[in-house]
Design an enzyme around this catalytic site. Structure first.
Site, PDB file in Angstrom:
ATOM      1  N   HIS A  49       8.225  -5.395  98.316  1.00 30.06           N
ATOM      2  CA  HIS A  49       7.754  -6.711  98.752  1.00 30.06           C
ATOM      3  C   HIS A  49       8.868  -7.592  99.315  1.00 30.06           C
ATOM      4  O   HIS A  49       8.608  -8.706  99.764  1.00 30.06           O
ATOM      5  CB  HIS A  49       7.067  -7.437  97.598  1.00 30.06           C
ATOM      6  CG  HIS A  49       5.721  -6.875  97.250  1.00 30.06           C
ATOM      7  ND1 HIS A  49       5.550  -5.853  96.348  1.00 30.06           N
ATOM      8  CD2 HIS A  49       4.479  -7.192  97.699  1.00 30.06           C
ATOM      9  CE1 HIS A  49       4.263  -5.570  96.240  1.00 30.06           C
ATOM     10  NE2 HIS A  49       3.595  -6.362  97.052  1.00 30.06           N
ATOM     11  N   HIS A  56       2.627  -0.237 101.804  1.00 26.97           N
ATOM     12  CA  HIS A  56       2.232   0.443 100.576  1.00 26.97           C
ATOM     13  C   HIS A  56       0.739   0.255 100.322  1.00 26.97           C
ATOM     14  O   HIS A  56       0.092  -0.618 100.902  1.00 26.97           O
ATOM     15  CB  HIS A  56       3.046  -0.074  99.387  1.00 26.97           C
ATOM     16  CG  HIS A  56       2.926  -1.556  99.173  1.00 26.97           C
ATOM     17  ND1 HIS A  56       3.725  -2.470  99.829  1.00 26.97           N
ATOM     18  CD2 HIS A  56       2.102  -2.286  98.383  1.00 26.97           C
ATOM     19  CE1 HIS A  56       3.399  -3.694  99.459  1.00 26.97           C
ATOM     20  NE2 HIS A  56       2.412  -3.605  98.583  1.00 26.97           N
ATOM     21  N   CYS A  91      -6.598  -8.128  92.396  1.00 26.98           N
ATOM     22  CA  CYS A  91      -5.895  -7.344  93.402  1.00 26.98           C
ATOM     23  C   CYS A  91      -4.713  -6.668  92.725  1.00 26.98           C
ATOM     24  O   CYS A  91      -4.282  -7.081  91.655  1.00 26.98           O
ATOM     25  CB  CYS A  91      -5.436  -8.198  94.578  1.00 26.98           C
ATOM     26  SG  CYS A  91      -4.373  -9.565  94.117  1.00 26.98           S
ATOM     27  N   HIS A  93      -2.108  -2.734  92.840  1.00 25.77           N
ATOM     28  CA  HIS A  93      -1.613  -1.513  93.466  1.00 25.77           C
ATOM     29  C   HIS A  93      -1.935  -0.316  92.585  1.00 25.77           C
ATOM     30  O   HIS A  93      -1.667  -0.359  91.382  1.00 25.77           O
ATOM     31  CB  HIS A  93      -0.094  -1.597  93.650  1.00 25.77           C
ATOM     32  CG  HIS A  93       0.368  -2.848  94.308  1.00 25.77           C
ATOM     33  ND1 HIS A  93       0.693  -3.986  93.587  1.00 25.77           N
ATOM     34  CD2 HIS A  93       0.540  -3.148  95.613  1.00 25.77           C
ATOM     35  CE1 HIS A  93       1.050  -4.941  94.436  1.00 25.77           C
ATOM     36  NE2 HIS A  93       0.982  -4.465  95.660  1.00 25.77           N
ATOM     37  N   GLU A 111      -7.155  -7.321  83.589  1.00 25.97           N
ATOM     38  CA  GLU A 111      -6.869  -8.729  83.866  1.00 25.97           C
ATOM     39  C   GLU A 111      -7.954  -9.656  83.331  1.00 25.97           C
ATOM     40  O   GLU A 111      -7.658 -10.725  82.799  1.00 25.97           O
ATOM     41  CB  GLU A 111      -6.706  -8.956  85.372  1.00 25.97           C
ATOM     42  CG  GLU A 111      -5.431  -8.377  85.942  1.00 25.97           C
ATOM     43  CD  GLU A 111      -5.134  -8.887  87.349  1.00 25.97           C
ATOM     44  OE1 GLU A 111      -5.843  -9.804  87.825  1.00 25.97           O
ATOM     45  OE2 GLU A 111      -4.195  -8.367  87.964  1.00 25.97           O
ATOM     46  N   TYR A 127      -2.220  -5.134 106.840  1.00 23.73           N
ATOM     47  CA  TYR A 127      -1.669  -6.418 107.255  1.00 23.73           C
ATOM     48  C   TYR A 127      -0.192  -6.517 106.898  1.00 23.73           C
ATOM     49  O   TYR A 127       0.313  -5.803 106.040  1.00 23.73           O
ATOM     50  CB  TYR A 127      -2.439  -7.582 106.626  1.00 23.73           C
ATOM     51  CG  TYR A 127      -2.658  -7.468 105.137  1.00 23.73           C
ATOM     52  CD1 TYR A 127      -1.651  -7.745 104.228  1.00 23.73           C
ATOM     53  CD2 TYR A 127      -3.898  -7.094 104.647  1.00 23.73           C
ATOM     54  CE1 TYR A 127      -1.862  -7.645 102.869  1.00 23.73           C
ATOM     55  CE2 TYR A 127      -4.124  -6.992 103.285  1.00 23.73           C
ATOM     56  CZ  TYR A 127      -3.103  -7.269 102.403  1.00 23.73           C
ATOM     57  OH  TYR A 127      -3.309  -7.168 101.051  1.00 23.73           O
ATOM     58  N   GLU A 138       3.895  -9.288 102.212  1.00 25.70           N
ATOM     59  CA  GLU A 138       2.838  -8.339 101.878  1.00 25.70           C
ATOM     60  C   GLU A 138       2.636  -7.413 103.070  1.00 25.70           C
ATOM     61  O   GLU A 138       2.078  -7.822 104.092  1.00 25.70           O
ATOM     62  CB  GLU A 138       1.535  -9.078 101.554  1.00 25.70           C
ATOM     63  CG  GLU A 138       1.579  -9.896 100.290  1.00 25.70           C
ATOM     64  CD  GLU A 138       1.530  -9.050  99.030  1.00 25.70           C
ATOM     65  OE1 GLU A 138       1.421  -7.819  99.137  1.00 25.70           O
ATOM     66  OE2 GLU A 138       1.614  -9.622  97.941  1.00 25.70           O
ATOM     67  N   GLU A 140       0.683  -4.223 103.473  1.00 21.53           N
ATOM     68  CA  GLU A 140      -0.210  -3.432 102.641  1.00 21.53           C
ATOM     69  C   GLU A 140      -1.286  -2.721 103.446  1.00 21.53           C
ATOM     70  O   GLU A 140      -1.787  -3.227 104.463  1.00 21.53           O
ATOM     71  CB  GLU A 140      -0.871  -4.323 101.580  1.00 21.53           C
ATOM     72  CG  GLU A 140       0.151  -4.886 100.600  1.00 21.53           C
ATOM     73  CD  GLU A 140      -0.456  -5.619  99.439  1.00 21.53           C
ATOM     74  OE1 GLU A 140       0.161  -5.621  98.355  1.00 21.53           O
ATOM     75  OE2 GLU A 140      -1.534  -6.216  99.615  1.00 21.53           O
ATOM     76  N   TRP A 183      -2.780 -13.553 101.233  1.00 20.87           N
ATOM     77  CA  TRP A 183      -3.625 -12.449 101.690  1.00 20.87           C
ATOM     78  C   TRP A 183      -5.118 -12.748 101.613  1.00 20.87           C
ATOM     79  O   TRP A 183      -5.915 -11.979 102.134  1.00 20.87           O
ATOM     80  CB  TRP A 183      -3.325 -11.195 100.862  1.00 20.87           C
ATOM     81  CG  TRP A 183      -3.589 -11.348  99.396  1.00 20.87           C
ATOM     82  CD1 TRP A 183      -4.777 -11.182  98.728  1.00 20.87           C
ATOM     83  CD2 TRP A 183      -2.634 -11.718  98.398  1.00 20.87           C
ATOM     84  NE1 TRP A 183      -4.621 -11.438  97.393  1.00 20.87           N
ATOM     85  CE2 TRP A 183      -3.320 -11.753  97.158  1.00 20.87           C
ATOM     86  CE3 TRP A 183      -1.262 -12.001  98.431  1.00 20.87           C
ATOM     87  CZ2 TRP A 183      -2.672 -12.088  95.956  1.00 20.87           C
ATOM     88  CZ3 TRP A 183      -0.629 -12.331  97.241  1.00 20.87           C
ATOM     89  CH2 TRP A 183      -1.331 -12.376  96.033  1.00 20.87           C
TER      90      TRP A 183
END
Length: 203
Positions: A49, A56, A91, A93, A111, A127, A138, A140, A183
């Site tokens: 990042h 990624h 959100c 990974h 979460e 993006y 970002e 991604e 994002w």
């Protein structure tokens, strides 16, 4: 493009998923991809990042209640990236080698303390979005998911400062007056066809 058939994520949550082995304590590895979304290796999360950024794999989830309201989260103030701003339901990974659907269902439960009752694929979006507040970027290849949540929420305070269910009109009002993640607009617009299949054309 139509979404894939709706799938219950229950089975995706049943295996025990540990963080990848062979990493330093506290280190999180991401799956690096090329411009076609094909895996090319792994990289440490913060490193990926930092400018100029490394493309990624990621995922974004949009969950709705039975009334068709979108569940938003306000990110915890202690997070190193985009603290205290509003964003989509969840959100994150995937671990290297983990399927994005599995990661989305797993992380939503971790979460929010509530697994999605229904989760559907809603496409992908790529993006490159710099975050001026943090100096991070970002870059991604983001897998999008939409679905339903019916259980009571028990948010993890280390991840989430606040939650809110909003109508489309309330979201427009909130976006006009409150900061959102860098994002959010990109993933929200990309997920809109899937959102409308789940929550109706008011969105």
């Amino acid at each position: 493009m139509p979404m894939s058939p709706a799938v219950s994520p229950t089975e995706a949550l049943s295996p025990e998923l540990a963080a990848p082995s062979g990493t330093a304590p506290g280190e999180i590895l991401l799956e690096l991809v090329d411009d076609d979304g094909v895996t090319i290796g792994t990289g440490e999360k913060l490193w990926a990042h930092q400018q100029p950024g490394r493309l990624h794999r990621a995922f974004s989830v949009f969950l709705f209640d039975r009334q068709g309201r979108l569940l938003l989260q306000r990110r915890a103030l202690g997070k190193y990236h985009s603290p205290g701003v509003w964003s989509n339901t969840c959100c994150g990974h995937p671990y290297p080698g983990e399927q994005p659907f599995t990661a989305a269902a797993r992380r939503t439960a971790e979460e929010l303390g509530a697994a999605p009752a229904l989760l559907c694929e809603a496409g992908t979006v790529r993006y490159d979005l710099p975050d001026e507040a943090s100096g991070l970027i970002e870059r991604e290849w983001n897998h999008l998911f939409v679905g339903l949540v019916t259980a009571d929420l028990e948010p993890d305070p280390d991840e989430i400062e606040d939650t809110r269910f909003v109508t489309a009109a309330e979201l427009r009002e909130l976006r006009a007056g409150k900061p959102f993640s860098v994002w959010f607009e990109t993933v929200f617009e990309a997920a809109l066809p899937g959102i409308r299949e789940i929550a109706g054309h008011d969105w």
